[in-house]
Scaffold this motif. Structure first.
Motif, mmCIF file in Angstrom:
data_model
loop_
_atom_site.group_PDB
_atom_site.id
_atom_site.type_symbol
_atom_site.label_atom_id
_atom_site.label_comp_id
_atom_site.label_asym_id
_atom_site.label_seq_id
_atom_site.Cartn_x
_atom_site.Cartn_y
_atom_site.Cartn_z
ATOM 1 N N ARG A 57 0.832 -1.217 0.000
ATOM 2 C CA ARG A 57 0.000 0.000 0.000
ATOM 3 C C ARG A 57 0.859 1.256 0.000
ATOM 4 N NH1 ARG A 57 -3.852 0.044 4.909
ATOM 5 N NH2 ARG A 57 -1.821 0.284 5.918
ATOM 6 N N GLU A 58 1.983 1.219 0.701
ATOM 7 C CA GLU A 58 2.850 2.387 0.765
ATOM 8 C C GLU A 58 3.636 2.588 -0.528
ATOM 9 O OE1 GLU A 58 6.555 4.112 3.499
ATOM 10 O OE2 GLU A 58 5.463 2.296 4.103
ATOM 11 N N SER A 59 4.133 1.481 -1.089
ATOM 12 C CA SER A 59 4.982 1.576 -2.278
ATOM 13 C C SER A 59 4.187 1.741 -3.567
ATOM 14 C CB SER A 59 5.870 0.326 -2.385
ATOM 15 O OG SER A 59 6.644 0.153 -1.218
ATOM 16 N N LEU A 60 2.983 1.172 -3.601
ATOM 17 C CA LEU A 60 2.190 1.189 -4.830
ATOM 18 C C LEU A 60 0.914 2.011 -4.667
ATOM 19 C CD1 LEU A 60 4.064 -1.421 -5.072
ATOM 20 C CD2 LEU A 60 2.323 -2.300 -6.604
ATOM 21 N N GLY A 61 1.003 3.080 -3.889
ATOM 22 C CA GLY A 61 -0.166 3.935 -3.688
ATOM 23 C C GLY A 61 -0.704 4.521 -4.977
ATOM 24 N N ASP A 62 0.198 4.885 -5.897
ATOM 25 C CA ASP A 62 -0.239 5.453 -7.171
ATOM 26 C C ASP A 62 -0.947 4.416 -8.034
ATOM 27 O OD1 ASP A 62 2.158 4.074 -7.363
ATOM 28 O OD2 ASP A 62 2.785 5.169 -9.171
ATOM 29 N N ILE A 63 -0.499 3.156 -7.952
ATOM 30 C CA ILE A 63 -1.161 2.082 -8.702
ATOM 31 C C ILE A 63 -2.567 1.853 -8.166
ATOM 32 C CG2 ILE A 63 -1.102 -0.380 -9.259
ATOM 33 C CD1 ILE A 63 1.014 1.137 -10.759
ATOM 34 N N LEU A 64 -2.700 1.828 -6.845
ATOM 35 C CA LEU A 64 -4.027 1.657 -6.243
ATOM 36 C C LEU A 64 -4.961 2.794 -6.648
ATOM 37 C CD1 LEU A 64 -3.001 0.435 -2.676
ATOM 38 C CD2 LEU A 64 -4.378 -0.841 -4.328
ATOM 39 N N TYR A 65 -4.434 4.016 -6.696
ATOM 40 C CA TYR A 65 -5.261 5.152 -7.122
ATOM 41 C C TYR A 65 -5.712 4.980 -8.575
ATOM 42 C CZ TYR A 65 -6.563 9.812 -8.641
ATOM 43 O OH TYR A 65 -7.238 10.867 -9.185
ATOM 44 N N LYS A 66 -4.813 4.534 -9.434
ATOM 45 C CA LYS A 66 -5.169 4.346 -10.841
ATOM 46 C C LYS A 66 -6.190 3.226 -11.022
ATOM 47 C CE LYS A 66 -0.810 6.129 -12.746
ATOM 48 N NZ LYS A 66 0.408 5.804 -13.511
ATOM 49 N N LEU A 67 -6.089 2.191 -10.178
ATOM 50 C CA LEU A 67 -7.088 1.127 -10.239
ATOM 51 C C LEU A 67 -8.470 1.661 -9.864
ATOM 52 C CD1 LEU A 67 -5.138 -1.861 -8.637
ATOM 53 C CD2 LEU A 67 -5.897 -1.701 -11.006
ATOM 54 N N SER A 68 -8.505 2.505 -8.830
ATOM 55 C CA SER A 68 -9.786 3.091 -8.422
ATOM 56 C C SER A 68 -10.324 4.056 -9.464
ATOM 57 C CB SER A 68 -9.637 3.816 -7.089
ATOM 58 O OG SER A 68 -9.254 2.925 -6.060
ATOM 59 N N ALA A 69 -9.418 4.697 -10.202
ATOM 60 C CA ALA A 69 -9.829 5.723 -11.161
ATOM 61 C C ALA A 69 -10.204 5.148 -12.524
ATOM 62 C CB ALA A 69 -8.701 6.744 -11.324
ATOM 63 N N MET A 70 -10.091 3.834 -12.715
ATOM 64 C CA MET A 70 -10.436 3.257 -14.016
ATOM 65 C C MET A 70 -11.889 3.523 -14.381
ATOM 66 S SD MET A 70 -8.482 -0.428 -14.358
ATOM 67 C CE MET A 70 -9.262 -1.133 -12.905
ATOM 68 N N LYS A 71 -12.767 3.529 -13.376
ATOM 69 C CA LYS A 71 -14.186 3.700 -13.660
ATOM 70 C C LYS A 71 -14.502 5.086 -14.216
ATOM 71 C CE LYS A 71 -17.021 3.872 -10.272
ATOM 72 N NZ LYS A 71 -17.723 3.459 -9.051
ATOM 73 N N PHE A 72 -13.599 6.063 -14.025
ATOM 74 C CA PHE A 72 -13.852 7.425 -14.485
ATOM 75 C C PHE A 72 -13.567 7.604 -15.975
ATOM 76 C CE2 PHE A 72 -12.720 8.031 -9.915
ATOM 77 C CZ PHE A 72 -14.002 8.356 -9.486
ATOM 78 N N LYS A 73 -13.096 6.554 -16.634
ATOM 79 C CA LYS A 73 -12.903 6.624 -18.085
ATOM 80 C C LYS A 73 -14.271 6.683 -18.766
ATOM 81 C CE LYS A 73 -8.351 6.105 -18.104
ATOM 82 N NZ LYS A 73 -7.446 7.161 -18.596
ATOM 83 N N ASP A 74 -14.482 7.715 -19.555
ATOM 84 C CA ASP A 74 -15.773 7.917 -20.209
ATOM 85 C C ASP A 74 -15.772 7.237 -21.575
ATOM 86 O OD1 ASP A 74 -18.086 8.872 -21.462
ATOM 87 O OD2 ASP A 74 -18.015 10.748 -20.340
#
Length: 278
Positions: free
Chosen positions: A232-249
């Motif tokens: 979680r600490e090292s791959l925080g940006d990856i986790l954010y991008k996984l959560s943000a996939m749904k925002f692709k229109d």
């Protein structure tokens, strides 16, 4: 007339209770729980109205009727006669969950009790478009099932007592529930989801789960052991991008751009976990 019609029946349970009262007044022979013996036949005659029809006319047109029937089993008991008779007729069952609705999780369809018997019929469609989808769907369902079992343990002994692999399961299940299964029907990016986006999101989430499990299980115990906290600490940006996939229109971004972005995220995950294990 060649129209496409959707019928909503809310609810067949109350209709069946009225049928039971009328049957009792007519002194008919009762069956299970006092319902008439012909309950199943009456339900079948209603649901079998669904289907496609070729309507006479000049020119002839194709019409269709789809039926969504709601059953309200008392106390959530899915073995009551009305629900049992309904499930023997219909091939798709959506289990609506009051607790999900209270948590503002919509659509509030319980993923563990819902099912479809059309899976085998749809296999040629999946094989033609995305042959990897059935395996991804099964893996995601396994993760959610494991999370349900782990939730009971967490309530008793706390999350800190779980193994690192189980912590990964809990976090990825939360990702699946909040960012994959939950949808906002009032948003431009989430009101509908084309199949390629569904498969791409699911593939990245399952890939992250497999890589995280491998990282915490393969690392030797000791000072440099990989834990969920490390990931979680090292791959925080990856986790954010996984959560943000749904925002692709799908309308604004297009299939090619979304597919390319998901593929790039998959490559970033692979590289990030290799660096973490090294």
């Amino acid at each position: 007339m060649g129209y496409h019609v959707s019928m909503m029946a809310d609810s067949t349970s109350r209709w069946a209770e009225a049928l039971r009262e009328i049957s009792g007044r007519l002194a008919e022979m009762p069956a299970d729980s006092g319902y008439p013996a012909y309950l199943g036949a009456r339900l079948a005659s209603f649901y079998e109205r669904a289907g496609r029809a070729r309507c006479l006319g000049n020119p002839p047109r194709q019409g269709s009727v789809s039926i969504i029937g709601a059953v309200s089993p008392p106390g959530g008991d899915f073995s009551d006669p009305v629900t049992s008779a309904t499930l023997s007729i219909v091939q798709v069952f959506w289990g609506l969950d009051k607790k999900l609705a209270q948590r503002k999780h919509f659509p509030s369809v319980n993923w563990l009790i819902s099912y479809s018997r059309y899976l085998r019929a749809l296999e040629p469609h999946y094989e033609r478009l995305h042959p990897e989808f059935p395996a991804l769907r099964s893996r995601a369902r396994e993760i959610l099932q494991e999370e349900e079992e782990l939730a009971e343990i967490v309530q008793l002994v706390g999350k800190a007592s779980l193994a690192e692999a189980d912590k990964v399961t809990l976090e990825v299940a939360k990702l699946l529930k909040d960012d994959f299964l939950q949808q906002n029907g009032y948003s431009s990016y989430d009101r509908f989801c084309p199949f390629y986006k569904t498969v791409g999101m699911l593939q990245n989430m399952v890939t992250f789960y497999e890589l995280a499990r491998h990282a915490v299980e393969a690392a030797a115990p000791g000072e440099h052991r990989v834990t969920w906290a490390t990931i979680r600490e090292s791959l925080g940006d990856i986790l954010y991008k996984l959560s943000a996939m749904k925002f692709k229109d799908p309308v604004k971004d297009g299939e090619a751009n979304i597919t390319a972005a998901f593929a790039q995220l998959n490559e970033e995950m692979q590289a990030a976990f290799r660096n973490l294990e090294d």
